[in-house]
Design a protein around this motif. Structure first.
Motif, PDB file in Angstrom:
ATOM      1  N   LYS A 297       9.559  52.297  80.181  1.00 46.16           N
ATOM      2  CA  LYS A 297       8.240  52.825  80.535  1.00 46.16           C
ATOM      3  C   LYS A 297       7.645  53.660  79.397  1.00 46.16           C
ATOM      4  O   LYS A 297       6.468  53.495  79.054  1.00 46.16           O
ATOM      5  N   VAL A 298       8.446  54.549  78.816  1.00 45.89           N
ATOM      6  CA  VAL A 298       7.914  55.462  77.800  1.00 45.89           C
ATOM      7  C   VAL A 298       7.986  54.888  76.390  1.00 45.89           C
ATOM      8  O   VAL A 298       7.277  55.361  75.496  1.00 45.89           O
ATOM      9  N   GLY A 299       8.840  53.888  76.198  1.00 46.01           N
ATOM     10  CA  GLY A 299       9.008  53.318  74.865  1.00 46.01           C
ATOM     11  C   GLY A 299       8.003  52.226  74.557  1.00 46.01           C
ATOM     12  O   GLY A 299       7.440  51.605  75.451  1.00 46.01           O
ATOM     13  N   THR A 300       7.782  52.028  73.272  1.00 50.26           N
ATOM     14  CA  THR A 300       6.938  50.944  72.794  1.00 50.26           C
ATOM     15  C   THR A 300       7.850  49.886  72.198  1.00 50.26           C
ATOM     16  O   THR A 300       8.622  50.171  71.270  1.00 50.26           O
ATOM     17  N   ALA A 301       7.791  48.672  72.751  1.00 53.24           N
ATOM     18  CA  ALA A 301       8.663  47.590  72.294  1.00 53.24           C
ATOM     19  C   ALA A 301       8.369  47.237  70.839  1.00 53.24           C
ATOM     20  O   ALA A 301       7.214  47.145  70.429  1.00 53.24           O
ATOM     21  N   LEU A 302       9.439  47.078  70.074  1.00 52.28           N
ATOM     22  CA  LEU A 302       9.315  46.620  68.693  1.00 52.28           C
ATOM     23  C   LEU A 302       9.343  45.096  68.685  1.00 52.28           C
ATOM     24  O   LEU A 302       9.939  44.482  69.575  1.00 52.28           O
ATOM     25  N   PRO A 303       8.730  44.474  67.702  1.00 49.28           N
ATOM     26  CA  PRO A 303       8.767  43.008  67.626  1.00 49.28           C
ATOM     27  C   PRO A 303      10.214  42.507  67.556  1.00 49.28           C
ATOM     28  O   PRO A 303      11.085  43.176  66.987  1.00 49.28           O
ATOM     29  N   ALA A 304      10.453  41.348  68.107  1.00 47.17           N
ATOM     30  CA  ALA A 304      11.803  40.782  68.138  1.00 47.17           C
ATOM     31  C   ALA A 304      12.388  40.597  66.748  1.00 47.17           C
ATOM     32  O   ALA A 304      13.605  40.681  66.566  1.00 47.17           O
ATOM     33  N   ASP A 305      11.541  40.378  65.746  1.00 47.96           N
ATOM     34  CA  ASP A 305      12.035  40.168  64.386  1.00 47.96           C
ATOM     35  C   ASP A 305      12.133  41.470  63.579  1.00 47.96           C
ATOM     36  O   ASP A 305      12.417  41.450  62.388  1.00 47.96           O
ATOM     37  N   SER A 306      11.937  42.614  64.242  1.00 43.51           N
ATOM     38  CA  SER A 306      12.034  43.906  63.576  1.00 43.51           C
ATOM     39  C   SER A 306      13.484  44.180  63.168  1.00 43.51           C
ATOM     40  O   SER A 306      14.417  43.855  63.894  1.00 43.51           O
ATOM     41  N   LEU A 307      13.654  44.787  62.004  1.00 43.09           N
ATOM     42  CA  LEU A 307      14.987  45.086  61.502  1.00 43.09           C
ATOM     43  C   LEU A 307      15.239  46.594  61.417  1.00 43.09           C
ATOM     44  O   LEU A 307      16.019  47.058  60.593  1.00 43.09           O
ATOM     45  N   GLU A 308      14.584  47.350  62.272  1.00 42.25           N
ATOM     46  CA  GLU A 308      14.768  48.802  62.300  1.00 42.25           C
ATOM     47  C   GLU A 308      16.177  49.141  62.791  1.00 42.25           C
ATOM     48  O   GLU A 308      16.650  48.554  63.760  1.00 42.25           O
ATOM     49  N   PRO A 309      16.845  50.111  62.147  1.00 41.22           N
ATOM     50  CA  PRO A 309      18.157  50.533  62.656  1.00 41.22           C
ATOM     51  C   PRO A 309      17.986  51.305  63.966  1.00 41.22           C
ATOM     52  O   PRO A 309      17.074  52.126  64.089  1.00 41.22           O
ATOM     53  N   SER A 310      18.832  51.030  64.924  1.00 40.90           N
ATOM     54  CA  SER A 310      18.776  51.723  66.208  1.00 40.90           C
ATOM     55  C   SER A 310      19.469  53.073  66.087  1.00 40.90           C
ATOM     56  O   SER A 310      20.601  53.158  65.611  1.00 40.90           O
ATOM     57  N   GLU A 311      18.781  54.117  66.518  1.00 37.28           N
ATOM     58  CA  GLU A 311      19.363  55.453  66.508  1.00 37.28           C
ATOM     59  C   GLU A 311      20.176  55.698  67.771  1.00 37.28           C
ATOM     60  O   GLU A 311      21.004  56.603  67.816  1.00 37.28           O
ATOM     61  N   LEU A 312      19.924  54.902  68.785  1.00 32.47           N
ATOM     62  CA  LEU A 312      20.583  55.051  70.068  1.00 32.47           C
ATOM     63  C   LEU A 312      20.737  53.675  70.689  1.00 32.47           C
ATOM     64  O   LEU A 312      19.797  52.881  70.676  1.00 32.47           O
ATOM     65  N   VAL A 313      21.914  53.390  71.228  1.00 37.31           N
ATOM     66  CA  VAL A 313      22.168  52.104  71.878  1.00 37.31           C
ATOM     67  C   VAL A 313      22.549  52.377  73.323  1.00 37.31           C
ATOM     68  O   VAL A 313      23.474  53.148  73.596  1.00 37.31           O
ATOM     69  N   LEU A 314      21.821  51.753  74.236  1.00 35.04           N
ATOM     70  CA  LEU A 314      22.072  51.901  75.664  1.00 35.04           C
ATOM     71  C   LEU A 314      22.676  50.614  76.216  1.00 35.04           C
ATOM     72  O   LEU A 314      22.400  49.529  75.705  1.00 35.04           O
ATOM     73  N   PRO A 315      23.457  50.742  77.273  1.00 35.29           N
ATOM     74  CA  PRO A 315      24.102  49.557  77.848  1.00 35.29           C
ATOM     75  C   PRO A 315      23.100  48.649  78.540  1.00 35.29           C
ATOM     76  O   PRO A 315      21.995  49.085  78.900  1.00 35.29           O
ATOM     77  N   PRO A 316      23.495  47.401  78.758  1.00 35.30           N
ATOM     78  CA  PRO A 316      22.620  46.496  79.504  1.00 35.30           C
ATOM     79  C   PRO A 316      22.589  46.888  80.978  1.00 35.30           C
ATOM     80  O   PRO A 316      23.466  47.607  81.468  1.00 35.30           O
ATOM     81  N   VAL A 317      21.601  46.398  81.684  1.00 34.36           N
ATOM     82  CA  VAL A 317      21.397  46.754  83.087  1.00 34.36           C
ATOM     83  C   VAL A 317      22.576  46.331  83.965  1.00 34.36           C
ATOM     84  O   VAL A 317      22.853  46.958  84.984  1.00 34.36           O
ATOM     85  N   ASP A 318      23.321  45.310  83.550  1.00 30.95           N
ATOM     86  CA  ASP A 318      24.440  44.829  84.370  1.00 30.95           C
ATOM     87  C   ASP A 318      25.790  45.385  83.922  1.00 30.95           C
ATOM     88  O   ASP A 318      26.835  44.913  84.355  1.00 30.95           O
ATOM     89  N   ALA A 319      25.788  46.438  83.110  1.00 33.95           N
ATOM     90  CA  ALA A 319      27.036  47.047  82.638  1.00 33.95           C
ATOM     91  C   ALA A 319      27.815  47.657  83.806  1.00 33.95           C
ATOM     92  O   ALA A 319      27.227  48.115  84.793  1.00 33.95           O
ATOM     93  N   THR A 320      29.128  47.674  83.662  1.00 35.63           N
ATOM     94  CA  THR A 320      29.984  48.278  84.682  1.00 35.63           C
ATOM     95  C   THR A 320      30.192  49.765  84.381  1.00 35.63           C
ATOM     96  O   THR A 320      29.910  50.232  83.272  1.00 35.63           O
ATOM     97  N   ILE A 321      30.696  50.486  85.364  1.00 38.40           N
ATOM     98  CA  ILE A 321      31.007  51.903  85.160  1.00 38.40           C
ATOM     99  C   ILE A 321      31.946  52.057  83.968  1.00 38.40           C
ATOM    100  O   ILE A 321      31.733  52.919  83.112  1.00 38.40           O
ATOM    101  N   ASP A 322      32.987  51.246  83.903  1.00 33.81           N
ATOM    102  CA  ASP A 322      33.961  51.360  82.814  1.00 33.81           C
ATOM    103  C   ASP A 322      33.331  51.072  81.455  1.00 33.81           C
ATOM    104  O   ASP A 322      33.651  51.737  80.471  1.00 33.81           O
ATOM    105  N   GLU A 323      32.439  50.102  81.385  1.00 28.76           N
ATOM    106  CA  GLU A 323      31.769  49.792  80.119  1.00 28.76           C
ATOM    107  C   GLU A 323      30.896  50.962  79.652  1.00 28.76           C
ATOM    108  O   GLU A 323      30.896  51.316  78.475  1.00 28.76           O
TER     109      GLU A 323
END
Length: 92
Positions: A53-79
């Motif tokens: 909601k608050v973020g602005t999507a970057l183009p799919a071909d963008s090569l910006e380094p990610s400062e933060l990586v979040l799990p996918p929506v289907d991640a398990t508690i252990d993951e």
């Protein structure tokens, strides 16, 4: 801050939005600590939905380094537990 949601892509999130995301991150950590799958699932969805909601999507071909990586929506508690740092998923 460039945030990657695994399996979805990158979003540019303003620093002003980080406090609200940290609150949602704390809720996610509490849900993981309790081991309550339903609460965990709701907290993960809330965090990811808010980032989208608050973020602005970057183009799919963008090569910006990610400062933060979040799990996918289907991640398990252990993951997600394995991804947690000392300050949760979102530092600060």
């Amino acid at each position: 801050m460039i945030v990657r949601i695994m399996g979805e892509g990158q979003l540019d999130v303003a620093d002003d939005d980080l406090p609200a995301l940290n609150d949602l991150d704390s809720r996610l950590e509490s849900a993981i600590d309790s081991g309550d799958e339903e609460t965990f699932r709701a907290a993960l969805h809330s965090l990811l939905d808010n980032v989208r909601k608050v973020g602005t999507a970057l183009p799919a071909d963008s090569l910006e380094p990610s400062e933060l990586v979040l799990p996918p929506v289907d991640a398990t508690i252990d993951e997600v537990r394995a991804m947690l740092g000392d300050e949760g998923l979102i530092p600060g």
